[in-house]
Design a protein around this motif. Structure first.
Motif, short mmCIF file in Angstrom:
data_model
loop_
_atom_site.label_atom_id
_atom_site.label_comp_id
_atom_site.label_asym_id
_atom_site.label_seq_id
_atom_site.Cartn_x
_atom_site.Cartn_y
_atom_site.Cartn_z
N UNK A 41 0.81 -1.22 0.00
CA UNK A 41 0.00 0.00 0.00
C UNK A 41 0.84 1.26 0.00
N UNK A 42 1.92 1.27 0.79
CA UNK A 42 2.78 2.46 0.86
C UNK A 42 3.47 2.72 -0.48
N UNK A 43 3.97 1.67 -1.12
CA UNK A 43 4.62 1.85 -2.42
C UNK A 43 3.63 2.32 -3.48
N UNK A 44 2.41 1.85 -3.40
CA UNK A 44 1.38 2.32 -4.34
C UNK A 44 1.13 3.81 -4.15
N UNK A 45 1.06 4.24 -2.89
CA UNK A 45 0.83 5.66 -2.61
C UNK A 45 1.99 6.52 -3.11
N UNK A 46 3.21 6.04 -2.95
CA UNK A 46 4.38 6.83 -3.33
C UNK A 46 4.58 6.85 -4.84
N UNK A 47 4.43 5.68 -5.47
CA UNK A 47 4.76 5.56 -6.89
C UNK A 47 3.63 6.01 -7.82
N UNK A 48 2.39 5.77 -7.43
CA UNK A 48 1.27 6.06 -8.33
C UNK A 48 0.35 7.16 -7.79
N UNK A 49 0.10 7.13 -6.49
CA UNK A 49 -0.69 8.19 -5.83
C UNK A 49 -2.02 8.46 -6.54
N UNK A 50 -2.72 7.39 -6.89
CA UNK A 50 -4.04 7.54 -7.50
C UNK A 50 -4.99 6.56 -6.81
N UNK A 51 -6.22 6.99 -6.63
CA UNK A 51 -7.19 6.17 -5.91
C UNK A 51 -7.42 4.83 -6.59
N UNK A 52 -7.52 4.83 -7.91
CA UNK A 52 -7.76 3.58 -8.62
C UNK A 52 -6.58 2.62 -8.47
N UNK A 53 -5.36 3.16 -8.41
CA UNK A 53 -4.20 2.30 -8.17
C UNK A 53 -4.28 1.66 -6.78
N UNK A 54 -4.73 2.45 -5.81
CA UNK A 54 -4.91 1.91 -4.46
C UNK A 54 -5.99 0.83 -4.45
N UNK A 78 -5.57 -7.93 6.37
CA UNK A 78 -4.54 -7.62 5.39
C UNK A 78 -5.04 -6.56 4.39
N UNK A 79 -6.33 -6.65 4.03
CA UNK A 79 -6.91 -5.64 3.15
C UNK A 79 -6.96 -4.30 3.85
N UNK A 80 -7.32 -4.30 5.12
CA UNK A 80 -7.37 -3.07 5.90
C UNK A 80 -5.98 -2.44 5.98
N UNK A 81 -4.96 -3.28 6.22
CA UNK A 81 -3.59 -2.77 6.32
C UNK A 81 -3.14 -2.13 5.02
N UNK A 82 -3.40 -2.80 3.89
CA UNK A 82 -3.02 -2.24 2.59
C UNK A 82 -3.78 -0.96 2.30
N UNK A 83 -5.07 -0.91 2.67
CA UNK A 83 -5.87 0.29 2.42
C UNK A 83 -5.40 1.49 3.21
N UNK A 84 -5.09 1.28 4.49
CA UNK A 84 -4.61 2.39 5.32
C UNK A 84 -3.33 2.98 4.75
N UNK A 85 -2.39 2.11 4.33
CA UNK A 85 -1.13 2.59 3.79
C UNK A 85 -1.31 3.25 2.43
N UNK A 86 -2.21 2.73 1.61
CA UNK A 86 -2.39 3.25 0.25
C UNK A 86 -3.13 4.58 0.22
N UNK A 87 -3.93 4.86 1.25
CA UNK A 87 -4.74 6.09 1.23
C UNK A 87 -4.15 7.21 2.08
N UNK A 88 -3.11 6.91 2.85
CA UNK A 88 -2.46 7.95 3.65
C UNK A 88 -1.30 8.56 2.87
N UNK A 89 -1.23 9.87 2.74
CA UNK A 89 -0.13 10.51 1.99
C UNK A 89 1.22 10.18 2.62
#
Length: 539
Positions: free
Chosen positions: A86-99, A127-138
């Motif tokens: 989730x964190x790498x998705x936020x950093x590399x793509x930073x788009x909701x659909x990518x998350x 595990x889904x919750x963990x990925x979501x929290x990391x992907x949606x937090x800047x």
């Protein structure tokens, strides 16, 4: 439709014997230490990621300490990997659909792991919750290693706390499994019926699997094996009403002794003691203990609900997350988590039950959140609230899933307020409700539209294996065949319940499975009870 979409029993509370307070206290202590340490260090921004690692404490609550060590290591590593994804998705793509895509892929992988390795509740949900929290937090790229390390550290802390009990109560899981089997058989004797029969068979199978998994059994293991063998004989034998009442009282006392006494030696005659000891010894030499790698391969290759469940949860998470994004929800992963939550179930019926439970629990949870967040909390006050809500959820989750959601809803809002201090928890309550309802409905629709075409094949395979075990047991090849027959009965009952809750399964498959199950139970009942009684010197 009438058979599948039934709400009967969805909100009915269940009785849970033992290990409720211990699990709740362990989870609360993990959260307290991890979040308290970050607060003391002035790193409140890392608290949500530490909370994700603390989810490790929610798993393997009833497993033996040997299995718990292995299983929680996998859980902790998987939670850390989910946060990293989730964190790498936020950093590399930073788009909701990518998350959304990342969350869906994590959901599918987590479901596969949870089913194959038998994680037990809460399954792949966290595990889904963990990925979501990391992907949606800047996040910034430089923060990713620290975020991942925080999650890993919290998971390691939870792993360590889960092993502490072995120092004082090394055999508590074996005692617990035995006591639950005794209680289940006592319930069956007091009120015979399909539900109590299935519950007793399942509990006996769990108890034997737990006891026979010990590599170096000691005197306590032998006592517990004798208690379980005695309960199995009472379960399979023929009794009058008066005998059932006496046997139920006897099993209740045996269950108390199994949990509390240092050596819960059962009161048996010399013949019974010799017979039951010999039975346990022979079963131990034939007890299979599959490795984790073999379990992973078997879950994917053999006909099972695993593959269909993985596809369902990936599709539902994608659709729910995309719909939440299209509707402008700021926490779209809540919808994906909700879809993944209802699809932790195995078929359409149990998914429908999960939908009802999640909807009812969320409505009540939003009301509770409105009351709790009527006033503002300091950071330390919010952490204390998170600890209390986590423990409360663990205390009631075994009773009914909907009761736990009542406390999980304000818990999620409290964690969100720590991650985004500018957002008030009260303002997020409405979004939480609608995202949850959206995700649950999407999950139910996807489950209904993607049929499990392997359910009938899985049922036929389980029926064939049960027929083989019946034939071998009829030849009298020893106590290990007794255990194989017990395992096949439990597996066939599970396969039948799975198929009964799916659309499009031919009634003929269910009827044939029911006939085989009844024949196996008849064979395992009077034959087993009478045979052992004769060998023990009883009529």
């Amino acid at each position: 439709m009438a058979r599948t979409l039934t709400g009967r029993g969805a909100l009915t509370p269940r009785t849970v014997h033992g290990n409720v307070w211990a699990t709740a206290l362990r989870a609360g202590l993990s959260v307290t230490l991890a979040l308290g340490a970050l607060y003391a260090l002035g790193r409140v921004d890392l608290i949500p990621y530490a909370a994700m690692g603390c989810f490790t404490a929610l798993y393997a609550r009833d497993e033996t300490y040997a299995r718990r060590r292995r299983l929680l290591a996998v859980v902790g590593a998987a939670l850390t990997a989910s946060v990293a994804a989730g964190a790498l998705t936020q950093v590399l793509l930073a788009h909701t659909l990518a998350a959304v895509v990342t969350g869906a892929l994590v959901a599918g992988g987590a479901k596969y792991l949870a089913d194959a390795l038998a994680f037990g509740p809460p399954g792949g949900l966290m595990f889904v919750f963990a990925a979501g929290v990391a992907a949606y937090n800047p996040l910034e790229a430089a923060q990713v290693p620290l975020v991942v390390a925080t999650t890993a550290g919290a998971a390691a802390l939870s792993w360590s706390l889960a092993q502490v009990g072995a120092l004082a109560w090394a055999h508590a899981p074996e005692r617990l499994a035995t006591a639950r089997a005794l209680h289940a058989v006592a319930r069956h004797l007091r009120a015979p019926g399909p539900a109590t029969t299935d519950g007793a068979e399942e509990a006996l199978e769990t108890a034997w699997s737990t006891l026979l998994s010990a590599r170096e059994p000691g005197p306590l293991h032998r006592d517990l094996e004798l208690l379980t063998a005695r309960a199995e004989d009472l379960f399979t034998g023929a009794h009058s009403d008066l005998e059932r009442a006496r046997a139920g009282a006897e099993l209740g006392e045996m269950a108390r002794r199994a949990r509390r006494e240092v050596r819960p030696q059962p009161a048996l005659s010399s013949g019974e003691h010799r017979t039951f000891t010999d039975r346990a010894h022979r079963m131990r030499t034939h007890h299979p203990v599959p490795a984790m790698g073999r379990a992973l391969r078997r879950a994917w290759r053999r006909p099972s609900p695993t593959r269909v469940s993985v596809v369902r949860i990936v599709v539902a998470s994608l659709v729910a997350g995309a719909a939440a994004w299209a509707l402008g929800m700021g926490h779209g992963y809540w919808a994906a988590v909700s879809a993944g939550s209802v699809l932790q179930a195995t078929n359409v019926t149990t998914t429908w039950h999960r939908t009802l439970q999640r909807a009812a629990g969320t409505v009540a949870g939003v009301v509770l959140a409105a009351a709790l967040f009527w006033t503002d909390y300091s950071v330390l006050g919010t952490i204390a609230l998170v600890v209390v809500l986590q423990m409360a959820a663990e205390l009631v989750v075994g009773t009914n899933y909907s009761y736990a959601i009542v406390f999980v809803t304000p818990l999620t809002l409290a964690l969100s307020s720590l991650a985004h201090p500018a957002a008030a928890a009260q303002d997020l309550a409405g979004e939480r409700l609608w995202a949850t309802v959206l995700g649950a409905l999407v999950g139910l629709v996807v489950c209904a539209l993607l049929p499990n075409r392997t359910a009938a094949e899985h049922l036929e395979q389980a029926r064939a294996e049960c027929e083989v075990c019946c034939a071998r047991f009829a030849q009298g090849q020893g106590p290990h065949q007794r255990r194989r027959l017990g395992r096949s009965v439990v597996a066939l009952a599970r396969a039948r319940d799975l198929a009964r809750g799916e659309f499009g399964v031919c009634p003929g498959h269910l009827e044939r499975a029911g006939a085989t199950l009844e024949r196996a139970r008849c064979l395992a009942g009077p034959a087993r009870g009478t045979g052992d009684a004769q060998h023990a010197g009883h009529p």
